[in-house]
Design a protein around this motif. Sequence first.
Motif, PDB file in Angstrom:
ATOM      1  N   UNK A 141      -8.514   8.059  -1.040  1.00 26.40           N
ATOM      2  CA  UNK A 141      -7.799   6.918  -0.475  1.00 26.40           C
ATOM      3  C   UNK A 141      -8.684   5.672  -0.401  1.00 26.40           C
ATOM      4  N   UNK A 142      -9.909   5.830   0.055  1.00 23.00           N
ATOM      5  CA  UNK A 142     -10.790   4.675   0.204  1.00 23.00           C
ATOM      6  C   UNK A 142     -11.091   4.029  -1.147  1.00 23.00           C
ATOM      7  N   UNK A 143     -11.360   4.855  -2.127  1.00 19.16           N
ATOM      8  CA  UNK A 143     -11.681   4.321  -3.458  1.00 19.16           C
ATOM      9  C   UNK A 143     -10.482   3.593  -4.064  1.00 19.16           C
ATOM     10  N   UNK A 144      -9.301   4.193  -3.931  1.00 19.76           N
ATOM     11  CA  UNK A 144      -8.101   3.572  -4.504  1.00 19.76           C
ATOM     12  C   UNK A 144      -7.713   2.298  -3.729  1.00 19.76           C
ATOM     13  N   UNK A 145      -7.961   2.304  -2.417  1.00 22.75           N
ATOM     14  CA  UNK A 145      -7.705   1.091  -1.625  1.00 22.75           C
ATOM     15  C   UNK A 145      -8.591  -0.054  -2.092  1.00 22.75           C
ATOM     16  N   UNK A 146      -9.845   0.255  -2.364  1.00 25.67           N
ATOM     17  CA  UNK A 146     -10.761  -0.781  -2.822  1.00 25.67           C
ATOM     18  C   UNK A 146     -10.339  -1.314  -4.192  1.00 25.67           C
ATOM     19  N   UNK A 147      -9.847  -0.426  -5.055  1.00 24.32           N
ATOM     20  CA  UNK A 147      -9.352  -0.871  -6.369  1.00 24.32           C
ATOM     21  C   UNK A 147      -8.193  -1.849  -6.196  1.00 24.32           C
ATOM     22  N   UNK A 148      -7.331  -1.557  -5.232  1.00 31.12           N
ATOM     23  CA  UNK A 148      -6.182  -2.425  -4.956  1.00 31.12           C
ATOM     24  C   UNK A 148      -6.659  -3.801  -4.509  1.00 31.12           C
ATOM     25  N   UNK A 149      -7.650  -3.827  -3.636  1.00 33.54           N
ATOM     26  CA  UNK A 149      -8.182  -5.101  -3.146  1.00 33.54           C
ATOM     27  C   UNK A 149      -8.877  -5.870  -4.257  1.00 33.54           C
ATOM     28  N   UNK A 150      -9.607  -5.181  -5.086  1.00 31.12           N
ATOM     29  CA  UNK A 150     -10.307  -5.832  -6.202  1.00 31.12           C
ATOM     30  C   UNK A 150      -9.316  -6.422  -7.208  1.00 31.12           C
ATOM     31  N   UNK A 151      -8.195  -5.737  -7.390  1.00 34.98           N
ATOM     32  CA  UNK A 151      -7.207  -6.188  -8.368  1.00 34.98           C
ATOM     33  C   UNK A 151      -6.438  -7.415  -7.891  1.00 34.98           C
ATOM     34  N   UNK A 152      -5.986  -7.395  -6.633  1.00 33.50           N
ATOM     35  CA  UNK A 152      -5.087  -8.457  -6.156  1.00 33.50           C
ATOM     36  C   UNK A 152      -5.782  -9.512  -5.302  1.00 33.50           C
ATOM     37  N   UNK A 153      -6.980  -9.220  -4.818  1.00 27.62           N
ATOM     38  CA  UNK A 153      -7.762 -10.171  -4.013  1.00 27.62           C
ATOM     39  C   UNK A 153      -6.918 -10.843  -2.927  1.00 27.62           C
ATOM     40  N   UNK A 192       0.823  -1.207   0.000  1.00 29.25           N
ATOM     41  CA  UNK A 192       0.000   0.000   0.000  1.00 29.25           C
ATOM     42  C   UNK A 192       0.859   1.259   0.000  1.00 29.25           C
ATOM     43  N   UNK A 193       2.174   1.109  -0.180  1.00 32.24           N
ATOM     44  CA  UNK A 193       3.070   2.257  -0.102  1.00 32.24           C
ATOM     45  C   UNK A 193       2.741   3.318  -1.157  1.00 32.24           C
ATOM     46  N   UNK A 194       2.318   2.862  -2.330  1.00 35.25           N
ATOM     47  CA  UNK A 194       1.978   3.810  -3.396  1.00 35.25           C
ATOM     48  C   UNK A 194       0.778   4.666  -2.993  1.00 35.25           C
ATOM     49  N   UNK A 195      -0.168   4.065  -2.290  1.00 36.57           N
ATOM     50  CA  UNK A 195      -1.345   4.813  -1.848  1.00 36.57           C
ATOM     51  C   UNK A 195      -0.949   5.874  -0.836  1.00 36.57           C
ATOM     52  N   UNK A 196      -0.092   5.514   0.117  1.00 39.56           N
ATOM     53  CA  UNK A 196       0.311   6.460   1.151  1.00 39.56           C
ATOM     54  C   UNK A 196       1.076   7.634   0.562  1.00 39.56           C
ATOM     55  N   UNK A 197       1.800   7.400  -0.526  1.00 41.10           N
ATOM     56  CA  UNK A 197       2.593   8.464  -1.129  1.00 41.10           C
ATOM     57  C   UNK A 197       1.723   9.538  -1.773  1.00 41.10           C
ATOM     58  N   UNK A 198       0.440   9.239  -1.988  1.00 39.09           N
ATOM     59  CA  UNK A 198      -0.459  10.184  -2.663  1.00 39.09           C
ATOM     60  C   UNK A 198      -1.382  10.908  -1.687  1.00 39.09           C
ATOM     61  N   UNK A 199      -1.120  10.785  -0.393  1.00 35.82           N
ATOM     62  CA  UNK A 199      -1.997  11.376   0.611  1.00 35.82           C
ATOM     63  C   UNK A 199      -2.191  12.876   0.423  1.00 35.82           C
ATOM     64  N   UNK A 200      -1.160  13.587  -0.011  1.00 36.75           N
ATOM     65  CA  UNK A 200      -1.253  15.041  -0.128  1.00 36.75           C
ATOM     66  C   UNK A 200      -2.044  15.529  -1.320  1.00 36.75           C
ATOM     67  N   UNK A 201      -2.365  14.647  -2.256  1.00 40.00           N
ATOM     68  CA  UNK A 201      -3.083  15.029  -3.464  1.00 40.00           C
ATOM     69  C   UNK A 201      -4.561  15.247  -3.139  1.00 40.00           C
TER      70      UNK A 201
END
Length: 465
Positions: free
Chosen positions: A84-96, A70-79
């Motif tokens: 974050x929640x939506x992108x986290x869910x995409x990560x879970x959907x992709x890698x299961x 999840x390091x890539x997600x944390x790096x985008x916190x300032x944007x």
Amino acid sequence: MRTSWKMGIMLLIIMLLVSGCFGRESEVESVNKVKGTIRVVYQDKEAFYRDYGQLFKLKQPDIDVEVVSKSELYSKFGDPEFDFEKESQKLLDKYKPDVLLLDETSFKEFAQGGKLYAIDGVIKRDRYDLEGFMAGLTDRLKAMGKGTLYGLSPTIDTTVLYYNRDIFKEHNIEPPRNQMSWKEFFELATSISKAGGTEKQLYALAQEFGGADSLMYQIASSTGMRLFDAKGEQLLINSESWKEAMQQATDAVRSKALYIPSATKGSQPIEPGKELFFTGQAAMKLGTPWDLEYLRDKKTEKINWDVVTTPVDPATPDETGNIIIREIYAIAADSGNKEAAWELVKFINGADMAKVAARTTVGMIPTIPSRPEYFKELDGRSTEAFYALKPKELSVFDTLWGNKNVPDDFNSSFRSLLTEALQSIIDNKKSVDEAVNELQTKGQEALRVAHELQEDKRLHGKNNK
């Protein structure tokens, strides 16, 4: 998230092997010999293997663990455009992933949404030790799953009251004790602030940031006060409990019992470990396990410190809302290898890892092991205060800041309204009743506007699809 174990974990691997800490299987947690590959969500691969992976492989050599980073997600916190929640869910959907690392808010949502595997059955089957966790911890986790246990947490973050033994002894004042009421605490604080004399201001309580609002929220979170209704539509600030908390916090500021950095003209942000408690100018500090790093740092001035529980609500003196569960490990309901996933969850939350955590991370991260047996004392001081209070079933995320039905836009507008209301009380321009009545009216209107803006954004987003 664990980020500071550094090289200590590698030394401990060797020590554990040599000393036989893992021992015979009859002396430690049961081990089911399982094979397969599982995926786990974690900060990144390096951090996972440093914190858990190396030791887990020694115990379960036939289970391979792939890390979903999840390091890539944390790096985008300032944007500001980053969800974050939506992108986290995409990560879970992709890698299961099979094993999920969740905070309290996500865990509750996933558990009640049917996304997690209930572990009550395998716990009973394996006779897994739940009694070793701090009292009330699994009860809160079960409450988030509406009576079913879906995950476990190896650590807790709790607020405690640190105090300077020497200051109380010098002024012949009884030191704080476990389970004081807030009324008793503020009476003690008044005694300390008066003892300093005119030559040198002695503060009873120091805090790094915020003003009366921070202290007010500390009182509210420890006693379980609600700021909103369950739907996030009604502000509940106009109550006797909130009025009492506001009165206590503003009285502390006015009497100079509470030191507020921002109240000093031209003050700069205080460097961690350099605030007044750590320099002996304040008698007490509401803090977390993170403060142990500075209290034990040989490079800084040593404080003859001790620790007790935070003040409590006399109606529920054995409970507090000031315990936060930052990491909950759970198994995905659609995992294809639940047995191997359970072995990892079981290991991360087990006695062996609690022993390692107690030796390597105290004071380096804002958490301590959730199994108190392995963290009973520190530098000759009892750590009972960290575990003496049970977590309330509703955490601060439920009662104060985590209501997902409250729009984000409301927070900043309410913060300014609250600051204005508290300052008007401190300056004796308004009574608590007057300030709270006005705050309720303005805050409710701000909440209504925030909901309308949120709905407009939702409809606008739909129309653009």
